[in-house]
Motif scaffolding. Structure first.
Motif, mmCIF file in Angstrom:
data_model
loop_
_atom_site.group_PDB
_atom_site.id
_atom_site.type_symbol
_atom_site.label_atom_id
_atom_site.label_comp_id
_atom_site.label_asym_id
_atom_site.label_seq_id
_atom_site.Cartn_x
_atom_site.Cartn_y
_atom_site.Cartn_z
ATOM 1 N N ASP A 88 0.829 -1.204 0.000
ATOM 2 C CA ASP A 88 0.000 0.000 0.000
ATOM 3 C C ASP A 88 0.865 1.256 0.000
ATOM 4 O OD1 ASP A 88 -2.390 -1.356 -0.064
ATOM 5 O OD2 ASP A 88 -2.558 -1.475 2.116
ATOM 6 N N ALA A 89 1.946 1.248 0.774
ATOM 7 C CA ALA A 89 2.854 2.399 0.812
ATOM 8 C C ALA A 89 3.527 2.593 -0.536
ATOM 9 C CB ALA A 89 3.904 2.202 1.907
ATOM 10 N N VAL A 90 3.933 1.495 -1.164
ATOM 11 C CA VAL A 90 4.570 1.578 -2.483
ATOM 12 C C VAL A 90 3.591 2.127 -3.512
ATOM 13 C CG1 VAL A 90 5.567 0.217 -4.362
ATOM 14 C CG2 VAL A 90 6.202 -0.270 -1.987
ATOM 15 N N LYS A 91 2.350 1.680 -3.430
ATOM 16 C CA LYS A 91 1.330 2.105 -4.392
ATOM 17 C C LYS A 91 1.044 3.595 -4.298
ATOM 18 C CE LYS A 91 -3.370 0.926 -5.879
ATOM 19 N NZ LYS A 91 -4.541 0.047 -5.638
ATOM 20 N N ARG A 92 1.114 4.150 -3.091
ATOM 21 C CA ARG A 92 0.755 5.547 -2.888
ATOM 22 C C ARG A 92 1.958 6.487 -2.978
ATOM 23 N NH1 ARG A 92 -4.301 6.326 -1.133
ATOM 24 N NH2 ARG A 92 -3.771 8.397 -0.354
ATOM 25 N N ASP A 93 3.147 5.931 -3.062
ATOM 26 C CA ASP A 93 4.345 6.773 -3.095
ATOM 27 C C ASP A 93 4.585 7.318 -4.505
ATOM 28 O OD1 ASP A 93 7.413 7.213 -3.460
ATOM 29 O OD2 ASP A 93 7.089 7.221 -1.295
ATOM 30 N N LEU A 94 4.589 8.626 -4.637
ATOM 31 C CA LEU A 94 4.804 9.274 -5.934
ATOM 32 C C LEU A 94 6.019 10.197 -5.891
ATOM 33 C CD1 LEU A 94 1.059 9.988 -6.766
ATOM 34 C CD2 LEU A 94 2.577 8.504 -8.073
ATOM 35 N N SER A 95 6.979 9.849 -5.054
ATOM 36 C CA SER A 95 8.216 10.619 -4.956
ATOM 37 C C SER A 95 9.091 10.356 -6.181
ATOM 38 C CB SER A 95 8.962 10.217 -3.686
ATOM 39 O OG SER A 95 9.399 8.868 -3.780
ATOM 40 N N PRO A 96 10.109 11.186 -6.404
ATOM 41 C CA PRO A 96 11.017 10.940 -7.543
ATOM 42 C C PRO A 96 11.612 9.539 -7.551
ATOM 43 C CG PRO A 96 11.371 13.141 -6.670
ATOM 44 C CD PRO A 96 10.409 12.464 -5.730
ATOM 45 N N ALA A 97 11.851 8.958 -6.375
ATOM 46 C CA ALA A 97 12.404 7.599 -6.331
ATOM 47 C C ALA A 97 11.486 6.598 -7.009
ATOM 48 C CB ALA A 97 12.657 7.191 -4.887
ATOM 49 N N SER A 98 10.175 6.862 -6.968
ATOM 50 C CA SER A 98 9.196 5.937 -7.549
ATOM 51 C C SER A 98 8.935 6.184 -9.020
ATOM 52 C CB SER A 98 7.863 6.039 -6.788
ATOM 53 O OG SER A 98 7.970 5.474 -5.509
ATOM 54 N N VAL A 99 9.260 7.369 -9.521
ATOM 55 C CA VAL A 99 8.831 7.704 -10.889
ATOM 56 C C VAL A 99 9.937 8.240 -11.790
ATOM 57 C CG1 VAL A 99 6.466 8.124 -10.122
ATOM 58 C CG2 VAL A 99 8.075 10.034 -10.212
ATOM 59 N N LYS A 100 11.083 8.621 -11.227
ATOM 60 C CA LYS A 100 12.176 9.108 -12.074
ATOM 61 C C LYS A 100 12.989 7.914 -12.559
ATOM 62 C CE LYS A 100 15.827 12.561 -12.393
ATOM 63 N NZ LYS A 100 16.666 13.545 -11.673
ATOM 64 N N VAL A 101 13.019 7.728 -13.865
ATOM 65 C CA VAL A 101 13.646 6.547 -14.466
ATOM 66 C C VAL A 101 14.627 6.988 -15.551
ATOM 67 C CG1 VAL A 101 11.658 5.066 -13.997
ATOM 68 C CG2 VAL A 101 11.768 6.342 -16.157
ATOM 69 N N PRO A 102 15.551 6.120 -15.923
ATOM 70 C CA PRO A 102 16.454 6.479 -17.028
ATOM 71 C C PRO A 102 15.755 6.349 -18.380
ATOM 72 C CG PRO A 102 16.922 4.266 -16.276
ATOM 73 C CD PRO A 102 15.872 4.809 -15.349
ATOM 74 N N LEU A 103 16.250 7.058 -19.352
ATOM 75 C CA LEU A 103 15.876 6.836 -20.744
ATOM 76 C C LEU A 103 17.135 6.966 -21.580
ATOM 77 C CD1 LEU A 103 13.899 6.374 -23.060
ATOM 78 C CD2 LEU A 103 13.560 8.855 -23.177
ATOM 79 N N ILE A 104 17.465 5.892 -22.261
ATOM 80 C CA ILE A 104 18.651 5.853 -23.126
ATOM 81 C C ILE A 104 18.186 5.456 -24.515
ATOM 82 C CG2 ILE A 104 20.916 4.794 -23.481
ATOM 83 C CD1 ILE A 104 20.677 3.989 -20.408
ATOM 84 N N ILE A 105 18.568 6.231 -25.507
ATOM 85 C CA ILE A 105 18.158 5.950 -26.889
ATOM 86 C C ILE A 105 19.394 5.826 -27.777
ATOM 87 C CG2 ILE A 105 16.890 6.790 -28.904
ATOM 88 C CD1 ILE A 105 14.956 8.183 -27.079
#
Length: 606
Positions: free
Chosen positions: A479-496
């Motif tokens: 439940d805590a993971v589901k509700r966490d919207l901090s950068p740790a949860s949503v900032k991801v790499p993108l390499i092209i």
């Protein structure tokens, strides 16, 4: 004589109370009619079970709301001023105001997806002209007052006849059964992940259905995944009309390049370094690195939806998208691409998952032995598929391969895997979280080796995109993971990796919403404005919008330059600084939030 007067007074009060109950019941029925507007936003159930739940939940919820209004505003007056004329007039006014507030809430909900609250009221007040059309907002309240006055008098004149028929106990028993059965059904649906029921959780105001997920997980009981076919697919009956894409696409394929898209569950952008993921670190420096990239959500469903549709993940809750595959998939097929999907087994009864991957040739790997074993099988399936495309007898059609690796989400590594040494976390963690942190690094190191194996098999002319479906926080509480919207949860790499393109580091902010329009314009040669089929943000230049929507319609975050606002469906919100380390005591700008909400409904307003 005094006893006779007391008896007459008690009889009068008793009659007024009985009248009040029936008047409340009548208003519960009126509230159900008004509340039908909520369903025009969400769409109607797809199954018989969904319809059954919706009926009993609607009866119990609006009857409950009507009774609460009576109990709070009218019952005390009945005892203090037991005069029928006063009470009937007051009851008509209170009921009319309550229905008008409910009607206004349906307007707010339809436009913004949240229920009325001080925050939502401020937002709606700033956007009042857009919400109110014509003269209906004047005529409707007058009509409601007339109906309420008529009903109050009608019921009062016939209250004795109604009492003699003794319907009251049967009605109370029926509503009580509806209340209990709706909550019991929801407990089961929540545990079994039946979205045709749980998607109505926040449809009605002040609705808090009972759940069982956290209780069952704490006792080691897993929800039922293999559901009855009755629950599985695909009839859409919402009244809102989806326009996706907004206009017919004009595409002329610009190249015949093969495309490899690798999405890794729980891949944090700040965890790619020389010790943890040495291969990916080198590969990143040799190609286009998007250093400020964000997923569209913190879960597989929302992250993958934003990745494949290029739209806010709030759309993923709309029933129409459970029948609509991404336009990029359509255009790839029209252009002759062979589509391959390589991932662990998915829940085939999930209509949204089916739609997201519709058109792909699925090569599924088993989850029985954990995420790492599934990833090894996924890489083996991809290797066989790529080798088949390289055979002289193979068709020369270009291919698009979507690969999903999952081990980091489960902190998993294969049996006997020799990983890397543990290190002190660069940020403050509790003791148990430090263990998860280092196990997560081991899992990333395992994934790094899988990426190396994959990328050595594709030639330099293949377009390669590597990103995370979502990020990761070091917590085992789902439940805590589901509700966490901090950068740790949503900032991801993108390499092209793009053929003949130099290495570069892109420092402006980008998101998953930009991947689809970039591929559509650069590879498939689509000439339409990007907003015709996506959120309209490409990767090749900074976005005009100063915000990014992350999450679904239940809880979401708005990422701005210097602050992050987290909101839920009920209008509760918190504002944090850009590092998500401090709460800010301020109000959000209503005009900017209106833009966000409008974008989430733009495809229904064409």
């Amino acid at each position: 004589m005094s006893e006779r007067k007391e008896q007459m007074s008690r009889d009068k009060v008793s009659r007024l109370i009985n009248w009040g109950h029936w008047f409340a019941f009548f208003n519960g029925l009126l509230a159900m009619i008004v509340g039908a507007r909520y369903l025009s936003s969400l769409g109607y159930p797809e199954t018989v079970l969904g319809w059954g739940y919706l009926v009993v939940n609607t009866l119990s919820q609006f009857s409950f709301l009507a009774f609460i209004v009576y109990l709070v505003f009218l019952f005390p007056v009945t005892l203090l001023l037991p005069y029928s004329k006063i009470l009937r007039g007051l009851a008509a006014i209170v009921a009319s105001l309550s229905l008008c507030i409910l009607l206004y809430d349906t307007v707010i909900y339809d436009d913004y997806g949240i229920h009325l609250s001080p925050f939502a009221f401020d937002l709606a007040w700033a956007d009042l002209n857009a919400l109110l059309h014509g003269t209906s907002y004047i005529v409707t309240p007058i009509g409601i007052v007339i109906i309420e006055l008529t009903a109050a008098n009608f019921i009062w004149k016939r209250i004795e006849k109604i009492q003699k028929k003794q319907f009251g106990h049967k009605v109370v028993l029926f509503i009580g059964l509806c209340f209990v059965s709706s909550h019991l059904t929801h407990i089961w649906a929540d545990a079994a992940d039946i979205t045709d029921i749980t998607r109505f959780d926040d449809a009605y105001p002040l609705s808090y259905p009972a759940t069982a997920r956290s209780f069952m997980e704490s006792h080691g009981i897993e929800g039922t995944k293999d559901l009855d076919p009755l629950l599985s697919d695909k009839v859409t009956s919402g009244s809102a009309k989806l326009t996706y894409p907004i206009a017919a696409l004009q595409c002329s394929i610009a190249s015949q390049s093969n495309i490899l898209l690798i999405s890794i569950d729980s891949l944090r952008a700040d965890m790619i370094d020389d010790k943890t993921m040495p291969f990916l670190t080198r590969y990143q420096k040799q190609n286009q690195e998007f250093s400020q990239h964000y997923s569209g959500g913190n879960q597989f469903r929302t992250g993958m939806f934003s990745l494949l549709y290029g739209l806010q993940s709030s759309y993923s809750d709309r029933q129409e998208f459970h029948n609509k595959r991404p336009v990029m998939t359509d255009e790839l097929l029209k252009s002759g691409y062979q589509l391959g999907l390589f991932m662990p087994e998915v829940i085939r009864q999930n209509a949204l998952i089916n739609s997201m991957f519709d058109g792909f040739e699925l090569n599924a790997s088993s989850r029985l032995d954990g995420g790492a074993a599934a990833d090894l099988a996924t890489v083996a399936n991809l290797t066989s598929w790529l080798q088949s495309k390289a055979l002289p007898s193979a068709q020369t059609a270009p291919w698009f391969a979507l690969v999903n690796l999952t081990a980091p989400k489960e902190y998993d590594t294969p049996i006997g895997f020799l990983g890397i040494e543990t290190v002190k976390p660069p940020f403050e963690l509790k003791a148990a979280e430090k263990v998860l942190f280092n196990q997560y690094r081991q899992s990333l190191n395992f994934i790094d080796k899988q990426l190396q194996q994959i990328l050595t098999q594709v030639d330099n002319d293949t377009i390669v995109l590597i990103t995370g479906t979502h990020g990761q926080i070091f917590n085992t509480n789902s439940d805590a993971v589901k509700r966490d919207l901090s950068p740790a949860s949503v900032k991801v790499p993108l390499i092209i990796h793009q053929p003949n393109s130099p290495a570069a580091k892109v420092k402006y902010r980008t998101s998953h919403y930009g991947i689809v329009p970039t591929l559509m314009t650069q590879v498939l040669g689509c000439e339409n404005p990007m907003a015709d089929y996506s959120a309209g943000r490409g990767l090749l230049e900074p976005s005009k919008e100063s915000w990014i929507y992350i999450g679904d319609s239940q809880i979401f975050a708005i990422y701005q330059k210097n602050e992050i606002t987290v909101l839920d469906r009920h209008g509760k919100y918190r504002i944090y600084n850009s590092q998500f380390t401090k709460r800010l005591d301020k109000k959000m700008s209503a005009p900017e939030l209106i833009q966000v909400m409008r974008e989430g409904r733009r495809l229904y307003n064409q």
